[in-house]
Design a protein around this motif. Structure first.
Motif, PDB file in Angstrom:
ATOM      1  N   GLN A   1      -4.353   6.518 -17.215  1.00 54.78           N
ATOM      2  CA  GLN A   1      -3.195   5.969 -16.192  1.00 54.78           C
ATOM      3  C   GLN A   1      -3.590   6.408 -14.677  1.00 54.78           C
ATOM      4  O   GLN A   1      -3.178   5.638 -13.868  1.00 54.78           O
ATOM      5  CB  GLN A   1      -2.075   6.602 -16.590  1.00 54.78           C
ATOM      6  N   LEU A   2      -4.306   7.622 -14.734  1.00 55.71           N
ATOM      7  CA  LEU A   2      -4.741   7.845 -13.327  1.00 55.71           C
ATOM      8  C   LEU A   2      -5.681   7.054 -12.804  1.00 55.71           C
ATOM      9  O   LEU A   2      -5.776   6.522 -11.547  1.00 55.71           O
ATOM     10  CB  LEU A   2      -4.806   9.303 -13.157  1.00 55.71           C
TER      11      LEU A   2
ATOM     12  N   LEU B   1       0.828  -1.263  -0.077  1.00 58.22           N
ATOM     13  CA  LEU B   1      -0.074   0.008   0.043  1.00 58.22           C
ATOM     14  C   LEU B   1       0.927   1.202  -0.078  1.00 58.22           C
ATOM     15  O   LEU B   1       0.728   2.114  -0.776  1.00 58.22           O
ATOM     16  CB  LEU B   1      -0.967   0.037   1.424  1.00 58.22           C
ATOM     17  N   LEU B   2       1.981   1.217   0.823  1.00 55.94           N
ATOM     18  CA  LEU B   2       2.870   2.417   0.789  1.00 55.94           C
ATOM     19  C   LEU B   2       3.446   2.764  -0.466  1.00 55.94           C
ATOM     20  O   LEU B   2       3.538   3.803  -1.119  1.00 55.94           O
ATOM     21  CB  LEU B   2       3.891   2.089   1.918  1.00 55.94           C
ATOM     22  N   LEU B   3       3.980   1.542  -1.039  1.00 53.39           N
ATOM     23  CA  LEU B   3       4.587   1.565  -2.492  1.00 53.39           C
ATOM     24  C   LEU B   3       3.336   2.235  -3.526  1.00 53.39           C
ATOM     25  O   LEU B   3       3.784   3.055  -4.284  1.00 53.39           O
ATOM     26  CB  LEU B   3       5.077   0.470  -3.009  1.00 53.39           C
ATOM     27  N   GLU B   4       2.350   1.995  -3.373  1.00 53.18           N
ATOM     28  CA  GLU B   4       1.195   2.407  -4.395  1.00 53.18           C
ATOM     29  C   GLU B   4       1.002   4.039  -4.102  1.00 53.18           C
ATOM     30  O   GLU B   4       1.078   4.523  -5.125  1.00 53.18           O
ATOM     31  CB  GLU B   4      -0.107   1.653  -3.975  1.00 53.18           C
TER      32      GLU B   4
ATOM     33  N   GLY C   1      -6.868  12.067  -6.228  1.00 58.54           N
ATOM     34  CA  GLY C   1      -7.001  11.680  -7.347  1.00 58.54           C
ATOM     35  C   GLY C   1      -8.224  11.554  -8.242  1.00 58.54           C
ATOM     36  O   GLY C   1      -8.316  11.876  -9.389  1.00 58.54           O
ATOM     37  N   LEU C   2      -9.265  11.321  -7.301  1.00 56.95           N
ATOM     38  CA  LEU C   2     -10.724  11.237  -7.851  1.00 56.95           C
ATOM     39  C   LEU C   2     -11.052  12.897  -8.193  1.00 56.95           C
ATOM     40  O   LEU C   2     -11.713  13.026  -9.110  1.00 56.95           O
ATOM     41  CB  LEU C   2     -11.689  10.776  -6.845  1.00 56.95           C
TER      42      LEU C   2
ATOM     43  N   LEU D   1      -5.750   4.548  -9.415  1.00 56.42           N
ATOM     44  CA  LEU D   1      -6.649   4.822  -8.419  1.00 56.42           C
ATOM     45  C   LEU D   1      -7.099   3.345  -8.190  1.00 56.42           C
ATOM     46  O   LEU D   1      -7.431   2.843  -6.911  1.00 56.42           O
ATOM     47  CB  LEU D   1      -7.592   5.835  -8.427  1.00 56.42           C
ATOM     48  N   TYR D   2      -7.472   2.595  -9.181  1.00 56.61           N
ATOM     49  CA  TYR D   2      -8.020   1.415  -9.045  1.00 56.61           C
ATOM     50  C   TYR D   2      -7.080   0.501  -8.061  1.00 56.61           C
ATOM     51  O   TYR D   2      -7.173  -0.422  -7.325  1.00 56.61           O
ATOM     52  CB  TYR D   2      -8.259   0.759 -10.185  1.00 56.61           C
TER      53      TYR D   2
END
Ligand code: ARG
Length: 593
Positions: free
Chosen positions: A533-534, A511-514, A581-582, A538-539
C-alpha cells in the motif's frame, strides 16, 4: 506540546461528524463518515447511504441535508450530493496550503505516532543454517524489514526476531559426515576465500552429499543418529563443530543483510536452538493445562475443525514418540517467550503462506494455554512464492535453487547498464555506487509493490526500468526534485514557502492531496501489514509530481514570485514525503542518478 498537524482528510471527517451530529439521532451521529478521495471533487463522504437505510430514509435527501451543513463551513467551497447519496466536497485553496505548510514544518510530516504503546515482536527472514539463502528468503526479509520500519516510525516498539533454523537432527548427519571426511575443505581459510559465503556454499553441497549417504548406507545412518544424541546431550566435540557451522552461516546471512540494507543484525537472532532448553517446560505446562493429548506415544493437539482428506482430525505434533520435539514445540516456545519476556502486544510472523496451518494451530494452542490473552494479537503475515520470469517455480537452468546472491548480482548489473545509458559521462566509481542502490532498490520495490500473499515473477528487466512502477522511477523522480531544489538554492530563487493567498492549478491540488494522504496510508500498512500500500502510494505521488512538473514550471523566468516560492515549497514537501516513504521501504533516495 507540539500542535498535532491534521490531515485534510481528517479535517473533512471532523466537519462531516459535526454535520451528522446536527442532522442525525445521537446514536447514529458517531458512525464513520466514510471520507474518501474523489474523482469528481477533492473528497467524498459516503456515510449517507448506509445511515439512510438504517433510518428508513431516502439517501439522497439525507445526503443533501448533510451537504447543506458542510457548505456552511468556511474552508469548504462546495458540498453537493451526487449519485445515490454521496456527498462531494471541495476545499478552499487556502485550507490546502495551510495544511501543507504545517506538514512541511514538521519532521514527521504530520504523521501521528498512532502505534505508540504497542510492542511488536516481528519474526522474519529465518534462513536455515548450513544452507545458502535462496530467493524464498527474500520475501520475508524485505517485507519484515519494511514492517519494522513503518511500525517503528508510527511509534511502536519493535522487537526484531530472526528465527534461524539452527537446530535439528539434520545437523547430526552433517557433523558425522564432516568428521568422517576431514579431507573436505569447507572452512573459509581452507576454501581460501575471503568471504564466508564460500564456506556456506561448500557446506550446502556437503549437506546434500551427507543426505545421500544417509539414505543409502544404513550403517552411516546409525552413526549419524548417534551423533544427534551426542549433539543433544552436549558432547563437547560435537557441539563445537555445530557452533562453528552456525557461526559461519550467520556471518554469511549478515553479508546478505548488509548488502540488502535491511535492519537485521546478529543481535536479532534467536534461532531454534535458543528455545531448546524450554521445550520440556512447554510440554509440561501444556500437559498440566490439559491441552495435549496422547496419540500413539506422541504428544499432540487436535482441533475439531481442522481435518484432513477423510475427515480425520489433523494433529499438531508437539513431542514425537521418540521424545524429540517438532517445529511446533519451538514456535509455542517463541510465543510464550515473546509474551513473557518481551511483553509483546502484537506478535507478527512474516513467513511463507504454506505454513498457514502450522501458525493457525500454534496460535490456537497458545490461546488454550493462556499465553495469548485477549489484549494480545498473533498474526501470520503470510507471503506467497517468487516465481521465475516465466511464471513457473524459480529454478536455475540445471534445475537447482537460485542463490539470492546471484539474483542481486544480476539486478545490479542490469541497473548499471540502464544508468550508464542515461548518464554516459558518469565516473566509474559513482556508476558503481548508483548501480548498487538502483539494483537493490529495484529488487526491493518489485517485492514490496506486490501484495505479500500473492505469488509474483522475478523479472529483472522489468524491475530496473526508468519508467513504469519501478524503484528506479521513484528514485529518479526523487533526483529530479532534488535537482530543482539545488538549482533554486544556487540561483537565489529562494527556498520556497507556502502562501495561503495563492490560487492553485489543478495539478498542484492533486499533488497536495496526494501528499496529504501519507499518514493514512501508513496507518493502513500498520493495520493490514501490507507494505505494498505504501509502495503503490509512492508511485502515485511520483506520478502526481511528474504531472505537476509538466504543467507548472517552477524555475522558469516567466514564473513570478510568490508563485515560484509556493511551487518550490510544494517540491520540498513532495521530496520529503517521497524520501521518507522510500526510507520506510528500506530503499535509498539518491540525490543524483
Ligand atoms: N526457518 C524457517 C523456514 O525456512 C522459517 C522460520 C519462521 N519463523 C518461525 N518462528 N517459525 O521455513
Amino acid at each position: 506540546m507540539v500542535q498535532q498537524v491534521r490531515s485534510l482528510a481528517d479535517q473533512v471527517a471532523t466537519a462531516m461528524r459535526a454535520a451528522m451530529a446536527d442532522v442525525l439521532p445521537a446514536e447514529l451521529a458517531t458512525e464513520d463518515p466514510l471520507v474518501r478521495r474523489s474523482e469528481r471533487a477533492d473528497f467524498q463522504a459516503n456515510a449517507a447511504l448506509s445511515l439512510a437505510k438504517r433510518l428508513g430514509r431516502n439517501p439522497r435527501e439525507l445526503g443533501a441535508e448533510l451537504a447543506a451543513r458542510l457548505a456552511d463551513v468556511p474552508w469548504i467551497t462546495a458540498a453537493e450530493v451526487s449519485g445515490p447519496g454521496f456527498v462531494n466536497i471541495s476545499l478552499a485553496d487556502s485550507a490546502m496550503l495551510e495544511s501543507a505548510a504545517a506538514r512541511d514544518a514538521d519532521d514527521r510530516l504530520g504523521v501521528p505516532a498512532d502505534q505508540a504503546g504497542q510492542t511488536v515482536v516481528l519474526d522474519y527472514s529465518g534462513p536455515n543454517v548450513a544452507k545458502e539463502m535462496h530467493v524464498g528468503h527474500l520475501r520475508s526479509t524485505l517485507i519484515g524489514d519494511a514492517l519494522a520500519r513503518v511500525l517503528g516510525f508510527l511509534g511502536a516498539e519493535v522487537v526484531r526476531q530472526n528465527h534461524v533454523g539452527d537446530w535439528g537432527t539434520q545437523f547430526g548427519m552433517l557433523i558425522q559426515y564432516l568428521f568422517e571426511h576431514p579431507e573436505n575443505a569447507w572452512r573459509t581459510k581452507e576454501v581460501g576465500q575471503e568471504e564466508t559465503a564460500g564456506a556456506v556454499s561448500a557446506l550446502d553441497g556437503l549437506y546434500r552429499t551427507a543426505r545421500q549417504v544417509f539414505d543409502a548406507d544404513p550403517a552411516f545412518k546409525e552413526r549419524a543418529q548417534r551423533r544427534v544424541v551426542a549433539l543433544q546431550s552436549g558432547d563437547e566435540e560435537t557441539v563445537a563443530a555445530w557452533r562453528e557451522i552456525v557461526t559461519e552461516s550467520e556471518i554469511a546471512f549478515q553479508q546478505i543483510y548488509d548488502r540488502l540494507g535491511v535492519l537485521l543484525t546478529r543481535d536479532d537472532v534467536l534461532g531454534e536452538s535458543f528455545y531448546n532448553p524450554w521445550l520440556n517446560d512447554v510440554v509440561s505446562e501444556l500437559t498440566g493445562k490439559g491441552v495435549l493429548e496422547d496419540s500413539e506415544g506422541a504428544k499432540v493437539v487436535f482441533f475439531d475443525d481442522i481435518r484432513g482428506p477423510e475427515g480425520k482430525r489433523v494433529p499438531m505434533l508437539v513431542r514425537k514418540s521418540d521424545g524429540g520435539f517438532g517445529y511446533a514445540a519451538t514456535d509455542l516456545a517463541t510465543i510464550r517467550y515473546s509474551v513473557q519476556e518481551f511483553n509483546g502486544t502484537r506478535l507478527i510472523y512474516v513467513v511463507d503462506a504454506r505454513q498457514a496451518q502450522h501458525f493457525e494451530m500454534v496460535f490456537r494452542t497458545a490461546r488454550r494455554a493462556g499465553w495469548l490473552t485477549d489484549g494480545i494479537e498473533a498474526v501470520h503475515a503470510a507471503n506467497g512464492t517468487i516465481n521465475g520470469p516465466d511464471g513457473r517455480p524459480f529454478k536455475t537452468r540445471s534445475g537447482g535453487t537460485v542463490r539470492l546472491a546471484d539474483l542481486l548480482d544480476e539486478a545490479e548489473n542490469r541497473a548499471r547498464e540502464v544508468v550508464a545509458e542515461k548518464n554516459p559521462a558518469m565516473a566509474p566509481a559513482e556508476l558503481d555506487r548508483i548501480a548498487r542502490l538502483a539494483g537493490i532498490g529495484a529488487v526491493k520495490f518489485a517485492e514490496l509493490s506486490t501484495s505479500r500473499a500473492k505469488d509474483y515473477s522475478f523479472d529483472v528487466d522489468r524491475m530496473v526500468s526508468f519508467t513504469g512502477q519501478t524503484g528506479v522511477y521513484l528514485q529518479y523522480t526523487h533526483t529530479r526534485i532534488a535537482s530543482i531544489l539545488r538549482k533554486a538554492a544556487v540561483t537565489g530563487a529562494g527556498i520556497g514557502a507556502f502562501d495561503p493567498g495563492q490560487t492553485l492549478e489543478p495539478a498542484e491540488r492533486t499533488l497536495l492531496l496526494e501528499a496529504d494522504a501519507f499518514g493514512s496510508v501508513l496507518s493502513g500498512v500498520a493495520e493490514t501489514l501490507e507494505p505494498h500500500q505504501l509502495a503503490g502510494y509512492l508511485y502515485s505521488l511520483a506520478r502526481a509530481f511528474t504531472a505537476f512538473y509538466e504543467s507548472c514550471p517552477v524555475l522558469a523566468d516567466s514564473v513570478p514570485q510568490p508563485i515560484r516560492a509556493n511551487r518550490l515549497a510544494l517540491c520540498r514537501l513532495t521530496r520529503a514525503t517521497l524520501a521518507r516513504g522510500l526510507e520506510l521501504l528500506g530503499i535509498a533516495a539518491p540525490e543524483r542518478m
